[in-house]
Design an enzyme around this catalytic site. Structure first.
Site, PDB file in Angstrom:
ATOM      1  CB  CYS A 139      -1.401   0.766   1.239  1.00  0.00           C
ATOM      2  SG  CYS A 139      -1.850  -0.224  -0.199  1.00  0.00           S
ATOM      3  CG  HIS A 177       0.216   0.322  -4.815  1.00  0.00           C
ATOM      4  ND1 HIS A 177      -0.410   0.482  -3.588  1.00  0.00           N
ATOM      5  CD2 HIS A 177      -0.225   1.349  -5.579  1.00  0.00           C
ATOM      6  CE1 HIS A 177      -1.179   1.549  -3.618  1.00  0.00           C
ATOM      7  NE2 HIS A 177      -1.090   2.090  -4.819  1.00  0.00           N
ATOM      8  CD  GLU A 179       3.709  -2.750  -1.591  1.00  0.00           C
ATOM      9  OE1 GLU A 179       3.609  -2.189  -0.502  1.00  0.00           O
ATOM     10  OE2 GLU A 179       3.488  -2.156  -2.685  1.00  0.00           O
TER      11      GLU A 179
END
Length: 259
Positions: free
Chosen positions: A166, A136, A138
């Site tokens: 998330c 992801h 991040e």
């Protein structure tokens, strides 16, 4: 997770579009020529004379029937993490729009600013884009943009995200902030990702408890990110009609989660 440098970020292209890799076919298809009248053609490896009128089955059905081979489905490789200096304006307008129902927005765009304090080489700026098929955005930030940590420096990191982290990413970020005491992270999100889920709420609370500043993107933030992270050709950004209303809606939801 959950829409994507300065002089210190060398080798990054100025404009990137989303590229999907297609698996190449093993053999090129050859152009098929219709057989001449009376010429033999092959059916299941056997040479048979060409028939006119109705097919050999007599009912117009294919000669092979159920034995006809079906083409195998094409497999696409996972999408890659994409980084850049400025993103395509179409992707920004679609991915960052703070609508309540985010149909089709199956990726995360993360715009970042990194100030490493006095003595650092300069301000880091750019964006990261993912497809939720590999790492992801991040996580990719700490792998590609800020892989190393110097406790002697004071890091001020600001993210503008198309949607909030998330649960898994939120927990990882909380652990990073606990370990890196001189790193201060602020996250401004256009939308809340699955905010009704208990694990998402727990992740956001853990982020705040670890020292992260969380809030939704205000209308002024959209104008700022358009001017700073988008290949806008000097065009003025026009906010959509319900931008302020949607911001207030999401900000109220976030406040309820964090109270």
């Amino acid at each position: 997770m959950a829409d994507r440098k300065s002089s210190s970020s060398a080798g990054v292209s100025s404009r990137l579009t989303v590229r999907r890799k297609e698996k190449a076919e093993n053999e090129a298809k050859k152009e098929e020529k219709p057989p001449k009248e009376g010429e033999k053609v092959e059916v299941n490896g056997t040479s048979v004379p060409e028939e006119t009128g109705e097919a050999a089955t007599g009912n117009g059905a294919p000669a092979n029937g159920e034995n006809a081979e079906k083409p195998e489905p094409m497999e696409l490789p996972p999408f890659e993490i994409i980084t850049g200096d400025r993103m395509d304006p179409f992707f920004y307008k679609f991915q960052f729009k703070n609508v309540e129902y985010s149909s089709g927005r199956n990726k995360t765009f993360l715009c970042y600013l990194v100030d490493q304090g006095p003595g650092a080489s300069g301000l880091l700026r750019g964006f990261i884009e993912d497809e939720h098929a590999s790492g992801h955005a991040e996580e990719a930030f700490f792998q590609q943009v800020l892989p190393n940590y110097d406790p002697a420096l004071k890091y001020t990191v600001t993210w503008y995200m198309s949607s909030s982290p998330c649960s898994a990413c939120a927990m990882k970020l909380a652990e990073i902030l606990k370990a890196r005491k001189s790193l201060h992270l602020s996250i401004y999100s256009a939308r809340l990702f699955e905010w009704e889920e208990p694990e998402i709420q727990a992740g956001l609370k853990a982020l705040v408890a670890a020292g992260c500043k969380l809030r939704m993107m205000k209308p002024l933030d959209f104008t700022y990110t358009w001017n700073t992270f988008v290949e806008n050709d000097e065009q003025t950004f026009v906010l959509w009609e319900d931008c302020q209303e949607n911001y207030e809606y999401y900000q109220d939801k976030l406040a309820d989660i964090l109270q």
